[in-house]
Scaffold this active site. Structure first.
Site, PDB file in Angstrom:
ATOM      1  CG  ASP A 259      -2.904   3.365   2.853  1.00 48.88           C
ATOM      2  OD1 ASP A 259      -3.526   2.452   2.301  1.00 48.88           O
ATOM      3  OD2 ASP A 259      -2.357   3.234   3.972  1.00 48.88           O
TER       4      ASP A 259
ATOM      5  N   GLY B 136      -4.984  -9.117   3.214  1.00 53.43           N
ATOM      6  CA  GLY B 136      -5.651  -8.157   2.332  1.00 53.43           C
ATOM      7  C   GLY B 136      -5.004  -7.967   0.994  1.00 53.43           C
TER       8      GLY B 136
ATOM      9  CG  HIS C 225       3.945  -1.723  -4.701  1.00 52.84           C
ATOM     10  ND1 HIS C 225       2.767  -2.437  -4.715  1.00 52.84           N
ATOM     11  CD2 HIS C 225       4.902  -2.588  -5.141  1.00 52.84           C
ATOM     12  CE1 HIS C 225       3.000  -3.660  -5.163  1.00 52.84           C
ATOM     13  NE2 HIS C 225       4.277  -3.780  -5.415  1.00 52.84           N
TER      14      HIS C 225
ATOM     15  CG  ASN D 136      -1.842  -1.188   1.249  1.00 49.03           C
ATOM     16  OD1 ASN D 136      -2.090  -1.805   0.218  1.00 49.03           O
ATOM     17  ND2 ASN D 136      -2.320  -1.549   2.426  1.00 49.03           N
TER      18      ASN D 136
HETATM   19  N1  APR Z   1      -9.956  -7.207   4.941  1.00 45.48           N
HETATM   20  C1  APR Z   1      -9.027  -8.011   4.352  1.00 45.48           C
HETATM   21  N2  APR Z   1      -8.943  -8.193   3.014  1.00 45.48           N
HETATM   22  C2  APR Z   1      -9.852  -7.543   2.246  1.00 45.48           C
HETATM   23  C3  APR Z   1     -10.853  -6.702   2.779  1.00 45.48           C
HETATM   24  C4  APR Z   1     -10.879  -6.544   4.190  1.00 45.48           C
HETATM   25  N3  APR Z   1     -11.792  -5.770   4.790  1.00 45.48           N
HETATM   26  N4  APR Z   1     -11.609  -6.216   1.746  1.00 45.48           N
HETATM   27  C5  APR Z   1     -11.076  -6.731   0.607  1.00 45.48           C
HETATM   28  N5  APR Z   1     -10.039  -7.541   0.907  1.00 45.48           N
HETATM   29  C6  APR Z   1      -9.184  -8.312   0.000  1.00 45.48           C
HETATM   30  C7  APR Z   1      -9.817  -8.686  -1.316  1.00 45.48           C
HETATM   31  O1  APR Z   1     -10.515  -9.919  -1.188  1.00 45.48           O
HETATM   32  C8  APR Z   1      -8.580  -8.835  -2.192  1.00 45.48           C
HETATM   33  O2  APR Z   1      -8.068 -10.144  -2.090  1.00 45.48           O
HETATM   34  O3  APR Z   1      -8.108  -7.451  -0.320  1.00 45.48           O
HETATM   35  C9  APR Z   1      -7.574  -7.876  -1.567  1.00 45.48           C
HETATM   36  C10 APR Z   1      -7.309  -6.655  -2.404  1.00 45.48           C
HETATM   37  O4  APR Z   1      -6.702  -7.086  -3.587  1.00 45.48           O
HETATM   38  P1  APR Z   1      -6.212  -5.990  -4.644  1.00 45.48           P
HETATM   39  O5  APR Z   1      -7.298  -4.999  -4.878  1.00 45.48           O
HETATM   40  O6  APR Z   1      -5.638  -6.746  -5.824  1.00 45.48           O
HETATM   41  O7  APR Z   1      -5.043  -5.209  -3.908  1.00 45.48           O
HETATM   42  P2  APR Z   1      -3.544  -5.661  -3.741  1.00 45.48           P
HETATM   43  O8  APR Z   1      -3.424  -7.154  -3.631  1.00 45.48           O
HETATM   44  O9  APR Z   1      -2.963  -4.848  -2.659  1.00 45.48           O
HETATM   45  O10 APR Z   1      -2.896  -5.194  -5.146  1.00 45.48           O
HETATM   46  C11 APR Z   1      -1.487  -5.366  -5.267  1.00 45.48           C
HETATM   47  O11 APR Z   1      -1.577  -4.186  -7.366  1.00 45.48           O
HETATM   48  O12 APR Z   1      -2.554  -2.432  -8.448  1.00 45.48           O
HETATM   49  C12 APR Z   1      -1.386  -2.873  -7.883  1.00 45.48           C
HETATM   50  O13 APR Z   1       0.371  -1.653  -6.904  1.00 45.48           O
HETATM   51  C13 APR Z   1      -0.977  -1.986  -6.745  1.00 45.48           C
HETATM   52  O14 APR Z   1      -0.159  -2.569  -4.554  1.00 45.48           O
HETATM   53  C14 APR Z   1      -1.149  -2.878  -5.528  1.00 45.48           C
HETATM   54  C15 APR Z   1      -0.940  -4.256  -6.097  1.00 45.48           C
END
Ligand code: APR
Length: 242
Positions: free
Chosen positions: A100, A184, A115, A98
């Site tokens: 943020d 997450g 990132h 993240n």
């Molecule tokens: N608690 C835990 N997990 C959650 C929650 C929650 N309240 N709400 C959603 N999720 C999960 C979703 O099920 C999903 O598996 O969080 C995950 C979010 O996945 P992504 O949107 O793909 O985010 P992320 O895995 O961080 O993406 C990785 O991709 O776009 C690039 O650089 C960006 O850092 C990012 C990277």
């Protein structure tokens, strides 16, 4: 259902967080809403090519994310991880995908933003200007500041196709951890998506925490289904010494 995961005196914890850990703070994840922003896919906006082609569009995207992040507060998942760090000290390492600042605002210190960071900017050229704190919003090309070298100021974010920060440190922490918890993250973006394989190879216990079973659930020792803000507080147990 996994409840208390015991952390022994010799355990070293590697936490990998993704957008899901900030979801309960009100920040949208990338793939839950189809990864779209104003009709653009994130992969179309967060790339060096997008920056070359339309720096204004890229800065409008990151200005929107800065505006969103300024309105958010850390949630109980962020606070639970900051508390775990206070209890484990140098046996705790938090690597976040993240950008943020919610982990820091909840008190996390042993933290690495692989990132990059939303509230930091740098020169697009390799002129030696270090990255710097920047919470300004840039909504038009005319507003994009210039470096003394003449280069344009860009977000200090790792875009698709760029190398994440401090990978050597990350891999050495992965090699020596005895437990990796992925919280997450959809596990769709590498190299972060490959950390669980590496941790398993070095014999670590692997835990997944999220609301839905991940596609790669089979490679985790434990899958804890639930929202991070609800599950994390109290998930890890540290027996008192003595
Ligand atoms: N608690 C835990 N997990 C959650 C929650 C929650 N309240 N709400 C959603 N999720 C999960 C979703 O099920 C999903 O598996 O969080 C995950 C979010 O996945 P992504 O949107 O793909 O985010 P992320 O895995 O961080 O993406 C990785 O991709 O776009 C690039 O650089 C960006 O850092 C990012 C990277």
């Amino acid at each position: 259902m996994v409840t208390g995961i015991e952390i022994g005196r010799r355990d070293r914890l590697f936490l990998l967080t993704g957008a899901g850990v900030s979801a309960e703070s009100g920040l949208p994840t990338f793939r839950d809403n189809g990864g779209l922003w104003n009709g653009y896919r994130v992969e179309e906006v967060a790339t060096p090519g997008a920056w070359t082609e339309d720096a204004e569009k890229v800065w409008r995207f990151y200005s929107m994310r800065r505006r969103d992040a300024l309105k958010c507060q850390p949630n109980s998942a962020h606070y639970a991880l900051a508390e775990l760090e206070r209890e484990l000290g140098e046996r705790f390492f938090l690597c976040t995908q993240n950008v943020d600042p919610l982990h820091e605002r909840a008190g996390s210190k042993r933290l690495l933003h692989m990132h990059g960071e939303l509230f930091r900017s740098r020169c697009e050229a390799d002129c030696g200007l270090p990255d710097f704190f920047d919470d300004k919003l840039y909504e038009s090309a005319a507003e994009i500041p210039r470096c003394e070298c003449g280069g344009r100021i860009r977000p200090h974010i790792v875009w698709f196709g760029e190398i994440p920060f401090e990978m050597d440190r990350i891999y050495s922490e992965l090699d020596r951890c005895t437990m990796l918890a992925v919280i997450g993250s959809s596990g769709t973006v590498y190299p972060a998506a490959g950390f669980v394989d590496q941790a398993r190879r070095s014999g670590a216990r692997t835990v997944y925490i999220g609301p839905e079973r991940p596609l790669n659930a089979a490679i985790f020792n434990d899958v804890v289904l639930g929202k991070a803000g609800e599950v994390l507080p109290g998930l890890f147990r540290i027996p008192k010494a003595g």
